[in-house]
Design a protein around this motif. Structure first.
Motif, PDB file in Angstrom:
ATOM      1  N   SER A  96       0.856  -1.182   0.000  1.00  0.00           N
ATOM      2  CA  SER A  96       0.000   0.000   0.000  1.00  0.00           C
ATOM      3  C   SER A  96       0.890   1.230   0.000  1.00  0.00           C
ATOM      4  O   SER A  96       1.997   1.203   0.547  1.00  0.00           O
ATOM      5  N   ASP A  97       0.403   2.314  -0.620  1.00  0.00           N
ATOM      6  CA  ASP A  97       1.111   3.571  -0.430  1.00  0.00           C
ATOM      7  C   ASP A  97       0.636   4.171   0.892  1.00  0.00           C
ATOM      8  O   ASP A  97      -0.060   3.512   1.668  1.00  0.00           O
ATOM      9  N   TYR A  98       0.994   5.409   1.163  1.00  0.00           N
ATOM     10  CA  TYR A  98       0.712   6.010   2.469  1.00  0.00           C
ATOM     11  C   TYR A  98      -0.778   5.996   2.810  1.00  0.00           C
ATOM     12  O   TYR A  98      -1.624   6.341   1.986  1.00  0.00           O
ATOM     13  N   VAL A  99      -1.087   5.565   4.014  1.00  0.00           N
ATOM     14  CA  VAL A  99      -2.436   5.685   4.569  1.00  0.00           C
ATOM     15  C   VAL A  99      -2.308   6.273   5.963  1.00  0.00           C
ATOM     16  O   VAL A  99      -1.327   6.018   6.675  1.00  0.00           O
ATOM     17  N   GLU A 100      -3.254   7.087   6.364  1.00  0.00           N
ATOM     18  CA  GLU A 100      -3.206   7.700   7.683  1.00  0.00           C
ATOM     19  C   GLU A 100      -3.265   6.628   8.764  1.00  0.00           C
ATOM     20  O   GLU A 100      -3.813   5.540   8.558  1.00  0.00           O
ATOM     21  N   LEU A 101      -2.712   6.953   9.927  1.00  0.00           N
ATOM     22  CA  LEU A 101      -2.636   5.976  11.008  1.00  0.00           C
ATOM     23  C   LEU A 101      -4.025   5.489  11.410  1.00  0.00           C
ATOM     24  O   LEU A 101      -4.203   4.314  11.753  1.00  0.00           O
ATOM     25  N   GLY A 102      -5.008   6.384  11.376  1.00  0.00           N
ATOM     26  CA  GLY A 102      -6.374   5.970  11.706  1.00  0.00           C
ATOM     27  C   GLY A 102      -6.876   4.890  10.773  1.00  0.00           C
ATOM     28  O   GLY A 102      -7.555   3.937  11.203  1.00  0.00           O
ATOM     29  N   GLU A 103      -6.535   4.989   9.500  1.00  0.00           N
ATOM     30  CA  GLU A 103      -6.939   3.969   8.524  1.00  0.00           C
ATOM     31  C   GLU A 103      -6.177   2.668   8.746  1.00  0.00           C
ATOM     32  O   GLU A 103      -6.714   1.576   8.547  1.00  0.00           O
ATOM     33  N   VAL A 104      -4.914   2.792   9.170  1.00  0.00           N
ATOM     34  CA  VAL A 104      -4.141   1.588   9.510  1.00  0.00           C
ATOM     35  C   VAL A 104      -4.843   0.825  10.627  1.00  0.00           C
ATOM     36  O   VAL A 104      -4.991  -0.407  10.575  1.00  0.00           O
ATOM     37  N   LYS A 105      -5.315   1.551  11.636  1.00  0.00           N
ATOM     38  CA  LYS A 105      -6.024   0.908  12.750  1.00  0.00           C
ATOM     39  C   LYS A 105      -7.302   0.237  12.272  1.00  0.00           C
ATOM     40  O   LYS A 105      -7.654  -0.860  12.740  1.00  0.00           O
ATOM     41  N   GLU A 106      -7.997   0.877  11.347  1.00  0.00           N
ATOM     42  CA  GLU A 106      -9.203   0.263  10.795  1.00  0.00           C
ATOM     43  C   GLU A 106      -8.877  -1.064  10.121  1.00  0.00           C
ATOM     44  O   GLU A 106      -9.617  -2.042  10.261  1.00  0.00           O
ATOM     45  N   LYS A 107      -7.764  -1.105   9.393  1.00  0.00           N
ATOM     46  CA  LYS A 107      -7.345  -2.348   8.755  1.00  0.00           C
ATOM     47  C   LYS A 107      -7.042  -3.417   9.797  1.00  0.00           C
ATOM     48  O   LYS A 107      -7.397  -4.591   9.639  1.00  0.00           O
ATOM     49  N   LEU A 108      -6.378  -3.009  10.880  1.00  0.00           N
ATOM     50  CA  LEU A 108      -5.984  -3.961  11.916  1.00  0.00           C
ATOM     51  C   LEU A 108      -7.169  -4.466  12.728  1.00  0.00           C
ATOM     52  O   LEU A 108      -7.084  -5.515  13.367  1.00  0.00           O
ATOM     53  N   ASN A 109      -8.260  -3.728  12.707  1.00  0.00           N
ATOM     54  CA  ASN A 109      -9.454  -4.140  13.450  1.00  0.00           C
ATOM     55  C   ASN A 109     -10.305  -5.139  12.679  1.00  0.00           C
ATOM     56  O   ASN A 109     -11.239  -5.724  13.237  1.00  0.00           O
ATOM     57  N   LYS A 110     -10.000  -5.332  11.412  1.00  0.00           N
ATOM     58  CA  LYS A 110     -10.790  -6.251  10.605  1.00  0.00           C
ATOM     59  C   LYS A 110     -10.454  -7.703  10.926  1.00  0.00           C
ATOM     60  O   LYS A 110      -9.366  -8.015  11.422  1.00  0.00           O
ATOM     61  N   ARG A 111     -11.389  -8.588  10.611  1.00  0.00           N
ATOM     62  CA  ARG A 111     -11.257 -10.001  10.972  1.00  0.00           C
ATOM     63  C   ARG A 111     -10.014 -10.642  10.375  1.00  0.00           C
ATOM     64  O   ARG A 111      -9.299 -11.374  11.040  1.00  0.00           O
ATOM     65  N   HIS A 112      -9.760 -10.378   9.100  1.00  0.00           N
ATOM     66  CA  HIS A 112      -8.616 -10.990   8.424  1.00  0.00           C
ATOM     67  C   HIS A 112      -7.483  -9.975   8.265  1.00  0.00           C
ATOM     68  O   HIS A 112      -6.866  -9.878   7.195  1.00  0.00           O
ATOM     69  N   ALA A 113      -7.227  -9.242   9.308  1.00  0.00           N
ATOM     70  CA  ALA A 113      -6.207  -8.191   9.277  1.00  0.00           C
ATOM     71  C   ALA A 113      -4.810  -8.794   9.163  1.00  0.00           C
ATOM     72  O   ALA A 113      -4.564  -9.919   9.617  1.00  0.00           O
ATOM     73  N   PRO A 114      -3.902  -8.079   8.532  1.00  0.00           N
ATOM     74  CA  PRO A 114      -2.507  -8.539   8.528  1.00  0.00           C
ATOM     75  C   PRO A 114      -1.965  -8.563   9.951  1.00  0.00           C
ATOM     76  O   PRO A 114      -2.315  -7.712  10.773  1.00  0.00           O
ATOM     77  N   LYS A 115      -1.118  -9.524  10.241  1.00  0.00           N
ATOM     78  CA  LYS A 115      -0.523  -9.641  11.583  1.00  0.00           C
ATOM     79  C   LYS A 115       0.902  -9.102  11.617  1.00  0.00           C
ATOM     80  O   LYS A 115       1.536  -9.074  12.671  1.00  0.00           O
ATOM     81  N   ILE A 116       1.401  -8.719  10.441  1.00  0.00           N
ATOM     82  CA  ILE A 116       2.700  -8.044  10.351  1.00  0.00           C
ATOM     83  C   ILE A 116       2.488  -6.800   9.505  1.00  0.00           C
ATOM     84  O   ILE A 116       1.902  -6.880   8.418  1.00  0.00           O
TER      85      ILE A 116
END
Length: 209
Positions: A96-116
């Motif tokens: 991914s190119d740059y995403v705001e930290l808030g959006e990163v958290k949204e990605k991490l909150n998803k069920r199949h979120a990346p773990k790294i």
């Protein structure tokens, strides 16, 4: 306030580990998943190439997201991916190119979120990680391994945020002369990113290390 535990409970705790093999195991050991790692070094010394090689390897163990916040997904980054030899069929490594930290958290909150998740780099995220946000991010997602790339100034990671990353990091990778010097809570050692260039910079003894 965190709950205190006794010695017996402490020693009975179990952790999920990266069961590395071969050279990766001899240098990184079997580190626990989660926490902060850092990769830092001067410009054009191989940070991105090593980070991409590491991302490709780590994705064997966990779904991995590489955020190219500085270069984006332009031609230069595409060329870097090719130079690093990233497997084009690897579907567990996402970019991914740059995403705001808030959006990163949204990605991490998803069920199949990346773990790294790999942040390239801390200069781009410096303002968003200030004022304790870096610690809060790590505490909020304790099972997610977060790897931060940083520029180098006077032998140390550049920006106060990057310096804090190094203090908190369980794995520290210093890149110099197309060579990765690994230290921290691991056996440690060196990995040459490009043998020919590394020998020109460090001398032939680098291969013996």
């Amino acid at each position: 306030m965190a709950r205190a535990i006794n010695t017996n409970i402490l020693l009975s705790k179990t952790f999920k580990l990266f069961e590395f093999k071969g050279l990766w195991s001899s240098i990184f050991g079997q580190p626990s998943k989660g926490g902060i790692w850092i990769i830092y070094g001067k410009e054009k010394h191989g940070k991105t190439t090593f980070a991409l090689k590491l991302a490709d390897y780590l994705s064997q163990y966990e779904k991995t997201l590489y955020i190219s916040g500085e270069e984006g997904l332009e031609k230069e980054f595409k060329d870097a991916v090719k130079r690093a030899g990233v497997n084009p069929k690897n579907k567990r490594l996402l970019f991914s190119d740059y995403v705001e930290l808030g959006e990163v958290k949204e990605k991490l909150n998803k069920r199949h979120a990346p773990k790294i998740i790999i942040f390239d780099n801390t200069t781009v995220y410096n303002d968003e990680l200030k004022n304790g946000e870096l610690r809060r991010l790590a505490l909020q997602y304790p099972t997610t391994t977060m790897i931060f790339l940083a520029h180098e100034e006077k032998g140390e990671p550049y920006t106060a945020t990057a310096k804090l990353c190094k203090k908190l990091a369980k794995i520290i990778v210093h890149i110099e002369g197309l060579t990765a010097f690994i230290s921290g809570r691991c056996p440690g050692g060196t990995i040459t990113i490009n043998e020919q260039t590394a020998m020109l910079y460090h001398g032939s003894q680098i291969l013996n290390n």
